[in-house]
Structures are given as structure tokens and as C-alpha cells.
Design a protein around this motif. Structure first.
Motif, PDB file in Angstrom:
ATOM      1  N   LEU A  97     -37.678 -34.645  17.524  1.00 33.03           N
ATOM      2  CA  LEU A  97     -36.431 -35.389  17.400  1.00 33.03           C
ATOM      3  C   LEU A  97     -35.157 -34.546  17.448  1.00 33.03           C
ATOM      4  CD1 LEU A  97     -37.467 -37.973  14.653  1.00 33.03           C
ATOM      5  CD2 LEU A  97     -37.512 -38.284  17.130  1.00 33.03           C
ATOM      6  N   ILE A  98     -35.148 -33.413  16.807  1.00 31.13           N
ATOM      7  CA  ILE A  98     -33.912 -32.626  16.743  1.00 31.13           C
ATOM      8  C   ILE A  98     -33.993 -31.298  17.479  1.00 31.13           C
ATOM      9  CG2 ILE A  98     -33.153 -33.698  14.592  1.00 31.13           C
ATOM     10  CD1 ILE A  98     -34.075 -31.136  13.142  1.00 31.13           C
ATOM     11  N   GLY A  99     -35.153 -30.972  18.040  1.00 29.53           N
ATOM     12  CA  GLY A  99     -35.323 -29.702  18.733  1.00 29.53           C
ATOM     13  C   GLY A  99     -34.326 -29.531  19.867  1.00 29.53           C
ATOM     14  N   GLY A 100     -33.725 -28.356  19.950  1.00 34.71           N
ATOM     15  CA  GLY A 100     -32.765 -28.035  21.000  1.00 34.71           C
ATOM     16  C   GLY A 100     -31.327 -28.348  20.642  1.00 34.71           C
ATOM     17  N   ARG A 101     -31.094 -28.957  19.514  1.00 35.46           N
ATOM     18  CA  ARG A 101     -29.721 -29.315  19.116  1.00 35.46           C
ATOM     19  C   ARG A 101     -29.103 -28.226  18.257  1.00 35.46           C
ATOM     20  NH1 ARG A 101     -30.222 -35.727  17.835  1.00 35.46           N
ATOM     21  NH2 ARG A 101     -30.914 -36.300  19.915  1.00 35.46           N
ATOM     22  N   ARG A 102     -27.772 -28.150  18.330  1.00 34.29           N
ATOM     23  CA  ARG A 102     -27.035 -27.171  17.528  1.00 34.29           C
ATOM     24  C   ARG A 102     -27.147 -27.465  16.048  1.00 34.29           C
ATOM     25  NH1 ARG A 102     -21.136 -26.311  18.192  1.00 34.29           N
ATOM     26  NH2 ARG A 102     -21.558 -24.480  16.970  1.00 34.29           N
ATOM     27  N   VAL A 103     -27.230 -26.425  15.265  1.00 33.71           N
ATOM     28  CA  VAL A 103     -27.161 -26.536  13.810  1.00 33.71           C
ATOM     29  C   VAL A 103     -25.694 -26.378  13.448  1.00 33.71           C
ATOM     30  CG1 VAL A 103     -27.809 -25.474  11.619  1.00 33.71           C
ATOM     31  CG2 VAL A 103     -29.459 -25.537  13.508  1.00 33.71           C
ATOM     32  N   ARG A 104     -25.165 -27.343  12.740  1.00 31.09           N
ATOM     33  CA  ARG A 104     -23.784 -27.186  12.268  1.00 31.09           C
ATOM     34  C   ARG A 104     -23.777 -26.040  11.260  1.00 31.09           C
ATOM     35  NH1 ARG A 104     -20.949 -33.057  11.736  1.00 31.09           N
ATOM     36  NH2 ARG A 104     -21.524 -33.743  13.822  1.00 31.09           N
ATOM     37  N   PRO A 105     -22.847 -25.130  11.396  1.00 29.26           N
ATOM     38  CA  PRO A 105     -22.855 -23.951  10.524  1.00 29.26           C
ATOM     39  C   PRO A 105     -22.916 -24.270   9.030  1.00 29.26           C
ATOM     40  CG  PRO A 105     -21.311 -23.619  12.308  1.00 29.26           C
ATOM     41  CD  PRO A 105     -21.782 -25.045  12.408  1.00 29.26           C
ATOM     42  N   MET A 106     -22.152 -25.263   8.602  1.00 34.64           N
ATOM     43  CA  MET A 106     -22.137 -25.552   7.167  1.00 34.64           C
ATOM     44  C   MET A 106     -23.458 -26.157   6.684  1.00 34.64           C
ATOM     45  SD  MET A 106     -19.459 -24.129   6.371  1.00 34.64           S
ATOM     46  CE  MET A 106     -19.259 -24.514   4.662  1.00 34.64           C
ATOM     47  N   ALA A 107     -24.260 -26.711   7.609  1.00 32.17           N
ATOM     48  CA  ALA A 107     -25.584 -27.223   7.234  1.00 32.17           C
ATOM     49  C   ALA A 107     -26.515 -26.082   6.867  1.00 32.17           C
ATOM     50  CB  ALA A 107     -26.178 -28.048   8.376  1.00 32.17           C
ATOM     51  N   ALA A 108     -26.216 -24.896   7.315  1.00 34.04           N
ATOM     52  CA  ALA A 108     -26.986 -23.709   6.933  1.00 34.04           C
ATOM     53  C   ALA A 108     -26.291 -22.956   5.799  1.00 34.04           C
ATOM     54  CB  ALA A 108     -27.177 -22.788   8.141  1.00 34.04           C
ATOM     55  N   VAL A 109     -24.967 -22.870   5.858  1.00 37.99           N
ATOM     56  CA  VAL A 109     -24.209 -22.075   4.886  1.00 37.99           C
ATOM     57  C   VAL A 109     -24.300 -22.655   3.473  1.00 37.99           C
ATOM     58  CG1 VAL A 109     -21.889 -21.324   4.207  1.00 37.99           C
ATOM     59  CG2 VAL A 109     -22.651 -21.065   6.580  1.00 37.99           C
ATOM     60  N   VAL A 110     -24.105 -23.961   3.352  1.00 37.45           N
ATOM     61  CA  VAL A 110     -24.076 -24.559   2.011  1.00 37.45           C
ATOM     62  C   VAL A 110     -25.410 -24.396   1.281  1.00 37.45           C
ATOM     63  CG1 VAL A 110     -23.805 -26.724   0.728  1.00 37.45           C
ATOM     64  CG2 VAL A 110     -22.162 -26.118   2.521  1.00 37.45           C
ATOM     65  N   PRO A 111     -26.558 -24.777   1.887  1.00 41.92           N
ATOM     66  CA  PRO A 111     -27.814 -24.565   1.149  1.00 41.92           C
ATOM     67  C   PRO A 111     -28.123 -23.091   0.910  1.00 41.92           C
ATOM     68  CG  PRO A 111     -28.216 -25.829   3.171  1.00 41.92           C
ATOM     69  CD  PRO A 111     -26.762 -25.492   3.124  1.00 41.92           C
ATOM     70  N   ALA A 112     -27.774 -22.235   1.871  1.00 37.73           N
ATOM     71  CA  ALA A 112     -28.040 -20.805   1.693  1.00 37.73           C
ATOM     72  C   ALA A 112     -27.195 -20.237   0.559  1.00 37.73           C
ATOM     73  CB  ALA A 112     -27.776 -20.051   2.994  1.00 37.73           C
ATOM     74  N   ALA A 113     -25.935 -20.633   0.485  1.00 35.43           N
ATOM     75  CA  ALA A 113     -25.055 -20.143  -0.580  1.00 35.43           C
ATOM     76  C   ALA A 113     -25.510 -20.658  -1.946  1.00 35.43           C
ATOM     77  CB  ALA A 113     -23.612 -20.554  -0.300  1.00 35.43           C
ATOM     78  N   LEU A 114     -25.877 -21.941  -2.003  1.00 37.04           N
ATOM     79  CA  LEU A 114     -26.389 -22.483  -3.265  1.00 37.04           C
ATOM     80  C   LEU A 114     -27.681 -21.779  -3.667  1.00 37.04           C
ATOM     81  CD1 LEU A 114     -25.750 -26.312  -2.794  1.00 37.04           C
ATOM     82  CD2 LEU A 114     -24.640 -24.776  -4.428  1.00 37.04           C
ATOM     83  N   GLY A 115     -28.560 -21.570  -2.700  1.00 35.37           N
ATOM     84  CA  GLY A 115     -29.803 -20.856  -2.979  1.00 35.37           C
ATOM     85  C   GLY A 115     -29.543 -19.448  -3.482  1.00 35.37           C
ATOM     86  N   ALA A 116     -28.601 -18.760  -2.851  1.00 34.90           N
ATOM     87  CA  ALA A 116     -28.267 -17.394  -3.277  1.00 34.90           C
ATOM     88  C   ALA A 116     -27.760 -17.380  -4.711  1.00 34.90           C
ATOM     89  CB  ALA A 116     -27.233 -16.789  -2.329  1.00 34.90           C
ATOM     90  N   ALA A 117     -26.896 -18.340  -5.048  1.00 35.15           N
ATOM     91  CA  ALA A 117     -26.356 -18.407  -6.409  1.00 35.15           C
ATOM     92  C   ALA A 117     -27.463 -18.696  -7.423  1.00 35.15           C
ATOM     93  CB  ALA A 117     -25.270 -19.474  -6.486  1.00 35.15           C
TER      94      ALA A 117
END
Length: 179
Positions: A97-117
Motif C-alpha cells: 500500500l505505501i511502498g515507494g512513497r515519500r516519508v514526511r520528515p516529521m513522521a520520522a523525526v517526532v517518534p525518533a525524538a520522543l524515543g530518544a528522550a
């Protein structure tokens, strides 16, 4: 995950710095010692516990939990590599369903930042492992387990650094200087 319909980024992101690539890969390494220790417990090795202390880990439920925790921790650490690899910018084609589509940067940044914290807070007390009583462990086990868990202190900060690098590459556009 929020995605955009285009198959490739409109403007390619700069290559991640070498330090960020190394830090991303290091996250998987810092998680490994504690995971291997838990797997030893799952396999029936007391791994530093006294006979009495090990009994609580020698149940089916405890073994499932420890194995699941070890696998989930390593998978979470592997996600950090997505912040320095192409699959962190474009969803791999094999994903339905989503293969080949762009990842919006904040869709990666927000969970990664929360995970890091969260990881930073969770593992902040590990350097003081030896100041806490561990009556259910042997003295050698207490020493070894403390050493095996020390690298986890780096997991949150490494993830944060890689996340900041990803954010800078994907979200911050440097304006050319007229000169």
C-alpha cells in the motif's frame, strides 16, 4: 506513518554525515550485550543470578517476556538506521500500500525524538547500577550484568544525535548566500 504520494523526493536530501551513519549503527551494538544476557536467561543459564534469584526467570512467561524484550529492543535500535538510509526517506517498495512513497520528515523525526528522550530517561540510572542492592545476584553476576547494561546509557543520546542530523538534512533548507 505519514506519507506523500510521490515515489521519490522532489529534492534529494544531502548524504548523511559519516558520524551520523556510525552513530546509527552503533545504536544496534549498544543494545546487543543486554539482549544477549537476557537470551542466556531464556536458555536456562542463571547468568549471574543466585539459584533462588533465577527461579523467577525460569518460567514460561518470564522467558517469553525476556525474549520479546530483547527482540523489540534490537528492532527499535535498527530503526535508527532508517534515519541514515534511503528507506528513511522513501518507503521500501515491498511494503504493501505505501511502498515507494515519500516519508514526511516529521513522521520520522517526532517518534525518533520522543524515543530518544524516553530512552535517555529510562537508562539514566544505569551508571549507578553498583550502588543498588542486588541480593538475588552473585557478586560476579552483579559486576558482569552492570557492565553489560552500561552501553544502554548511550542509546538515547545516539538516537537523538542521529535524529537531529536527519532533521537538518531533511527539514532545514540552507539559503544560498548572495555575495
Amino acid at each position: 506513518m505519514s506519507i506523500q504520494p510521490s515515489a521519490t523526493p522532489a529534492t534529494p536530501s544531502p548524504t548523511p554525515p559519516r558520524w551520523a551513519v556510525r552513530a546509527a549503527h552503533l545504536t544496534t551494538v549498544v543494545v546487543l550485550p543486554s539482549g544477549l544476557w537476557r537470551i542466556a536467561l531464556v536458555l536456562g543459564c542463571p547468568a549471574g543470578y543466585t539459584e533462588t534469584g533465577f527461579r523467577t526467570f525460569d518460567t514460561f512467561g518470564a522467558k517469553v517476556w525476556m525474549l520479546t524484550l530483547s527482540v523489540l529492543c534490537e528492532l527499535a535500535a535498527l530503526l535508527t538506521i532508517g534515519l541514515v538510509r534511503p528507506w528513511g526517506e522513501v518507503v521500501p517498495h515491498w511494503i504493501p500500500l505505501i511502498g515507494g512513497r515519500r516519508v514526511r520528515p516529521m513522521a520520522a523525526v517526532v517518534p525518533a525524538a520522543l524515543g530518544a528522550a524516553i530512552l535517555t530517561v529510562i537508562w539514566a540510572d544505569v551508571p549507578w547500577w553498583w550502588t543498588y542492592a542486588h541480593e538475588d545476584m552473585t557478586p560476579t553476576g552483579n559486576l558482569v550484568v552492570g557492565i553489560l547494561y552500561q552501553p544502554l546509557v548511550l542509546w538515547g543520546p545516539l538516537t537523538a544525535a542521529v535524529t537531529i542530523s536527519y532533521y537538518r538534512r531533511r527539514c532545514v533548507r540552507v539559503q544560498p548566500v548572495d555575495g
